[in-house]
Design an enzyme around this catalytic site. Structure first.
Site, PDB file in Angstrom:
ATOM      1  N   ASP A  57     115.477  -2.805  33.471  1.00 43.90           N
ATOM      2  CA  ASP A  57     114.248  -3.312  32.434  1.00 43.90           C
ATOM      3  C   ASP A  57     113.919  -2.736  31.964  1.00 43.90           C
ATOM      4  O   ASP A  57     113.053  -1.127  32.408  1.00 43.90           O
ATOM      5  CB  ASP A  57     113.082  -4.007  33.831  1.00 43.90           C
TER       6      ASP A  57
ATOM      7  N   GLU B 203     117.826  -6.732  30.565  1.00 39.19           N
ATOM      8  CA  GLU B 203     116.693  -7.889  30.296  1.00 39.19           C
ATOM      9  C   GLU B 203     116.123  -7.528  28.477  1.00 39.19           C
ATOM     10  O   GLU B 203     116.683  -6.662  28.215  1.00 39.19           O
ATOM     11  CB  GLU B 203     115.785  -7.837  30.803  1.00 39.19           C
TER      12      GLU B 203
ATOM     13  N   ASP C 220     108.110  -2.582  37.858  1.00 34.96           N
ATOM     14  CA  ASP C 220     109.642  -2.742  37.309  1.00 34.96           C
ATOM     15  C   ASP C 220     110.706  -2.510  38.536  1.00 34.96           C
ATOM     16  O   ASP C 220     111.616  -3.296  36.768  1.00 34.96           O
ATOM     17  CB  ASP C 220     109.270  -1.377  36.050  1.00 34.96           C
TER      18      ASP C 220
END
Length: 174
Positions: free
Chosen positions: A7, A70, A142
């Protein structure tokens, strides 16, 4: 197979590693690489360097076979979006430098793969990550997002291998 989910973030880069064994998923590790802000013009470069070294250390420790990142969504602040894009570049570069193929997924695709709904909230995503990885403890939100990205990639890889098997069996039957 071990899958690393990332992430990306300039201050906090979440990471999560899972093991995929057929349909079973198992939590291996998760955490956050926190960049160190320094004074002066070199601040961004120093942060990116810190993130790169931290992610390389995670890759060296866990030896993943695949990775996923992502995709960046566009913020209202163009400058913030560009900086996040640079952190995302680090998230793509570190696994690529280690010879690991990297998948990329939109946030809604990750949510749909993990929760079943593309516009799920963070709490829903974290709940479903806990369901799919029993006993997992998140280092942070996260890290939970990174585990969700890893789960999404694992599902994608499983679906792709099933298509290859089905396609191969059709050719063999003809």
């Amino acid at each position: 197979m071990k899958v690393l989910g990332i992430d990306p973030g300039l201050r906090n880069m979440g990471w999560g590693v899972i093991e995929v064994d057929g349909p079973r998923l198992r939590h291996i590790g998760n955490g956050v690489i926190r960049s160190v802000a320094t004074e002066g013009a070199g601040d961004l470069g120093a942060r990116l360097s810190w993130l790169f070294r931290g992610l390389c250390a995670v890759i060296a420790e866990y030896q993943p076979d695949a990775a996923a990142v992502e995709q960046t969504f566009v913020n209202k602040d163009a400058s913030g979006t560009l900086k996040l894009g640079q952190a995302r570049g680090i998230a793509l570069l570190a696994p690529a430098e280690a010879g690991i193929a990297v998948g990329e997924y939109a946030p809604n695709a990750v949510k749909k793969a993990v929760v079943g709904v593309g516009h799920a909230g963070k709490e829903q995503v974290q709940h479903m990550v806990r369901v799919q990885l029993p006993g997992v403890e998140f280092d942070s939100a996260d890290a939970a997002d990174a585990l969700a990205i890893a789960i999404c990639h694992a599902h994608h890889l499983q679906g792709r291998s099933m298509r290859v098997v089905v396609a191969g069996s059709r050719r063999g039957a003809a």
